[in-house]
Design a protein around this motif. Sequence first.
Motif, mmCIF file in Angstrom:
data_model
loop_
_atom_site.group_PDB
_atom_site.id
_atom_site.type_symbol
_atom_site.label_atom_id
_atom_site.label_comp_id
_atom_site.label_asym_id
_atom_site.label_seq_id
_atom_site.Cartn_x
_atom_site.Cartn_y
_atom_site.Cartn_z
ATOM 1 N N LYS A 230 13.436 0.527 6.398
ATOM 2 C CA LYS A 230 13.055 -0.799 6.578
ATOM 3 C C LYS A 230 11.722 -0.972 5.752
ATOM 4 O O LYS A 230 10.987 -1.956 5.652
ATOM 5 N N LEU A 231 11.310 0.015 5.025
ATOM 6 C CA LEU A 231 10.259 -0.251 3.877
ATOM 7 C C LEU A 231 10.738 -0.814 2.778
ATOM 8 O O LEU A 231 11.571 -0.491 1.990
ATOM 9 N N SER A 232 9.938 -1.827 2.319
ATOM 10 C CA SER A 232 10.576 -2.755 1.378
ATOM 11 C C SER A 232 9.368 -2.767 0.152
ATOM 12 O O SER A 232 8.546 -2.623 0.760
ATOM 13 N N SER A 233 9.990 -2.761 -1.043
ATOM 14 C CA SER A 233 9.121 -2.813 -2.151
ATOM 15 C C SER A 233 8.664 -4.112 -2.668
ATOM 16 O O SER A 233 8.018 -4.748 -3.382
ATOM 17 N N ARG A 234 8.876 -5.295 -1.612
ATOM 18 C CA ARG A 234 8.429 -6.830 -1.906
ATOM 19 C C ARG A 234 7.170 -6.807 -1.292
ATOM 20 O O ARG A 234 6.870 -6.290 -0.173
ATOM 21 N N GLY A 287 7.578 10.658 11.004
ATOM 22 C CA GLY A 287 6.371 10.909 11.545
ATOM 23 C C GLY A 287 5.466 9.349 11.404
ATOM 24 O O GLY A 287 6.026 8.415 11.194
ATOM 25 N N GLY A 288 4.196 9.781 11.656
ATOM 26 C CA GLY A 288 3.125 8.809 11.685
ATOM 27 C C GLY A 288 2.690 8.312 10.488
ATOM 28 O O GLY A 288 2.052 9.580 9.694
ATOM 29 N N HIS A 289 2.547 7.320 9.935
ATOM 30 C CA HIS A 289 1.758 6.788 8.795
ATOM 31 C C HIS A 289 0.770 5.706 9.011
ATOM 32 O O HIS A 289 0.884 4.829 9.953
ATOM 33 N N SER A 290 -0.479 5.880 8.218
ATOM 34 C CA SER A 290 -1.197 4.681 8.450
ATOM 35 C C SER A 290 -0.871 3.701 7.308
ATOM 36 O O SER A 290 -0.136 3.863 6.267
ATOM 37 N N PRO A 291 -1.126 2.229 7.364
ATOM 38 C CA PRO A 291 -0.795 1.265 6.703
ATOM 39 C C PRO A 291 -1.087 1.459 5.242
ATOM 40 O O PRO A 291 -0.490 1.220 4.081
ATOM 41 N N SER A 292 -2.268 2.278 4.900
ATOM 42 C CA SER A 292 -2.642 2.542 3.283
ATOM 43 C C SER A 292 -1.686 3.478 2.909
ATOM 44 O O SER A 292 -1.877 3.723 1.744
ATOM 45 N N TYR A 293 -1.064 4.134 3.690
ATOM 46 C CA TYR A 293 -0.143 5.244 3.075
ATOM 47 C C TYR A 293 1.157 4.589 2.544
ATOM 48 O O TYR A 293 2.152 5.245 2.016
ATOM 49 N N VAL A 294 1.365 3.551 2.763
ATOM 50 C CA VAL A 294 2.793 2.753 2.396
ATOM 51 C C VAL A 294 3.102 3.010 0.977
ATOM 52 O O VAL A 294 4.102 3.014 0.611
ATOM 53 N N TYR A 295 1.880 2.910 0.143
ATOM 54 C CA TYR A 295 2.286 2.956 -1.435
ATOM 55 C C TYR A 295 2.798 4.236 -1.575
ATOM 56 O O TYR A 295 3.474 4.346 -2.734
ATOM 57 N N ARG A 296 2.351 5.369 -0.953
ATOM 58 C CA ARG A 296 2.583 6.690 -1.543
ATOM 59 C C ARG A 296 4.505 6.863 -1.196
ATOM 60 O O ARG A 296 5.002 7.397 -1.708
#
Length: 314
Positions: A230-234, A287-296
């Motif tokens: 569900k992680l989108s590049s848009r 696992g768990g991720h912070s919103p700032s980690y989405v770019y990685r």
Amino acid sequence: MLRKYFFLIFRELLNQLREYGFQITSALPLQFIVGNIIRRILNIVREEYTAARKSSEEEIDVQDSLHKIVTSEDDVDDYNSIVPELKLSIFEHLDEFQMEIESSNEDISKQALEHIHSNEIILTVGKSSEVEMFLKEAAKDRIFEVFITECSPLNHGRQLALNLSKHKIQSTLIPDSTMFGIMSRVNKVIIGVDSVMANGGLRTFNGCHAVALAAAHYSVPVIVLAPMYKLSSRYLCSYNQDAFNEFVSPAGVLNYSDSVVSKVDVYNPTYDYVPPENVTLFISNNGGHSPSYVYRLLSEIYHPLDYDLSVQNK
């Protein structure tokens, strides 16, 4: 000559995948998950080619691997090596990807006991399969209470409340208008999502933005359950709501027999946008991720050249 022929075949494979992906996403512009899966498949093809090519070459300096990941670019001239059994390795990786999608909800639910504790009060919005499995898994060893907003006018929350009550989970269905008043009692908000945008924002159920703002006011953490597919590049731009949202019949909001209908325009959007600053934590099948980690995460699962499927590789 043979290397040049293989280069043309591999490039054609990428172009065909991108062309089919562009056709499907054009037919379903609001179904972001379709484009996500196409981009993931394209990245799998690239990764398998690179891995097979490197394994056939001489020893690679491991110390330089991180530097190469950061600085390397997809050079079209690199796709000119002969890689045996590439097709087999791609199919094996695609099988693994399919299993990952099928088991993602289960993998997310296994993390429930790390985030839900006894005697807590949880608030959720509407109905999400990820949230339902997450709460059911936590209820095996924890006793807690769940408040569920109706998510009017579609009222998806009613079905979730019914499903949880069948598993002996104490759940209370509340109107959307009462969520701010009850937020001061809530320990955490757990919601599902339709898509996670590239900046860490959410496209999710209508009404979630108001819930997230109320949670921020009372310093209540907002936990989002989001499988990796569900992680989108848009991104969401202020001028492209038509490419982000869809509008359904307003009959649930305003009765057609009312005389005021002819004098106003009534919109009933399906989705809400929640900015990343209103999200505390993402829980994915990895696992768990912070919103700032989405770019990685984006750089790990998608290739930058595949963000725009309409552009063909040359």
